[in-house]
Scaffold this motif. Sequence first.
Motif, PDB file in Angstrom:
ATOM      1  N   LEU A 151     -16.989  40.547  77.143  1.00  0.00           N
ATOM      2  CA  LEU A 151     -18.296  41.002  76.783  1.00  0.00           C
ATOM      3  C   LEU A 151     -19.088  41.305  78.154  1.00  0.00           C
ATOM      4  N   ALA A 152     -18.807  40.340  79.078  1.00  0.00           N
ATOM      5  CA  ALA A 152     -19.453  40.427  80.324  1.00  0.00           C
ATOM      6  C   ALA A 152     -19.179  41.573  81.310  1.00  0.00           C
ATOM      7  N   ALA A 197     -20.362  44.712  79.736  1.00  0.00           N
ATOM      8  CA  ALA A 197     -21.712  44.845  79.915  1.00  0.00           C
ATOM      9  C   ALA A 197     -22.016  45.200  81.460  1.00  0.00           C
ATOM     10  N   LEU A 198     -21.067  44.827  82.442  1.00  0.00           N
ATOM     11  CA  LEU A 198     -21.367  45.178  83.762  1.00  0.00           C
ATOM     12  C   LEU A 198     -20.760  46.515  83.928  1.00  0.00           C
ATOM     13  N   ILE A 254     -21.702  49.213  81.708  1.00  0.00           N
ATOM     14  CA  ILE A 254     -22.574  49.867  81.377  1.00  0.00           C
ATOM     15  C   ILE A 254     -23.342  50.591  82.393  1.00  0.00           C
ATOM     16  N   PRO A 255     -23.808  49.947  83.456  1.00  0.00           N
ATOM     17  CA  PRO A 255     -24.747  50.831  84.277  1.00  0.00           C
ATOM     18  C   PRO A 255     -23.736  51.636  85.380  1.00  0.00           C
TER      19      PRO A 255
END
Lengths: 207, 216
Positions: free
Chosen positions: A63-64, A67-68, A70-71
């Motif tokens: 999940l991390a 998430a990383l 996404i930017p």
Amino acid sequence: MRWALTHLDDIGQATWEHAVLVVVSVSVAFLISFAVGIWASRQPRVYPPIMGITALLYTIPSLALFALLIPLVGLGRVPAIIGLVAYSLLILIRNIATGLREVPADVVEAALGMGMSSWQLLVTIELPLAMPIIIAGLRIATVTVVGIATIAAYINAGGLGTLIFTGIAQDFPAKIVVGAGLASAMAVGADAGLSRLERRLRASREA
Amino acid sequence: MIQAAWAYLLSHPKLFRDALVTHLTLSGSGLAIAAILAVPLGILLSQSPRAALLAINAANIGRTVPSLAVLAIMLPVLGTGFLPSLVALTLLAIPPILINAYVGIRQVDPDAVESAVGMGMTRLQVMAKIELPVALPVISAGVRTAAVQVVAGATLAAFIGGGGLGDFITSGIALMQLPLLLLGAVPIALLAIGTELLFHRLERALTPRGMRSGSS
């Protein structure tokens, strides 16, 4: 469970998306790992740093990692596939390189003595002998990716995780059970299928 | 963006601390409970091949079940919150520990056990003085695998209301607030890597000196 019976097409769609996500990710990862693994088996010095980097990627919780990403690449299938490929590299490269390095030195020498080029050696001798270990890596990577791909639904990649997450959001147990159950079944099935292949290859090696 | 994440952290220190504490409590207690259950069970199983076949196969299947599936399935059974998350993380941690405890004892050289028995050691002494010390590195490798898995799994506890650092990621994605997302993702990644390194050192420390090799 009446929901499941009336929504078979949705469930089929999610299962199909999941399978595609897994197959695409593992295939891309396999192609990369194949090249890197052959290189690492020839160059013992590059093996430890490659293992270090891929082990680092493997350790970051999915999940991390999503998430990383996404930017950098936003939401959807692209970040999902990048993440899933990243997770497969450690296992695939390790098993491909190990499999190739475990080919007995005298076998290699005999083949070279017969006048084989290093390409012929790789294709006709080394890869077939390394195949059971390579398939074992493929099995572990596939099972891992089937599991992590459920989480990719959270960044809009589709698949069985979509059922789980909508089930959680709507407090709708049937969706959770179907999504979680099918994802587990796919993981267990992939494990069983590829271990059979692995055993068959091993048996034919010994025959 | 990193600055914004840092600024958010400085302005909400308590929020972050609470999430971190929940994350660590969830992972730590899940791992501890799993180890307390699975290590003795694995050792017991190594003594009875028939029960072992069943249990190890079950553990192998359990190991392939996706983490999210284990956590999500808690929702209809136990509802939301800390307890269902803890139960799920414990379940996730059991298979690797169980398998390694079993394998660790099984791979002890039978000759070593036999000579210990020949020296007049009782079954219990053999276990305490020979089998356990030799198996310890393998057992702690299982605990390390489980620890990393539990730290990662605890991230998913956010989906079933268990709290932890995953909350920052889920709200970061929901609100499309990238700084918030980083506030969850970066500490989680560091925590997982730190756990791996910490348990790796522990594993080395637990390896009897005569069994240590230079490379691993």
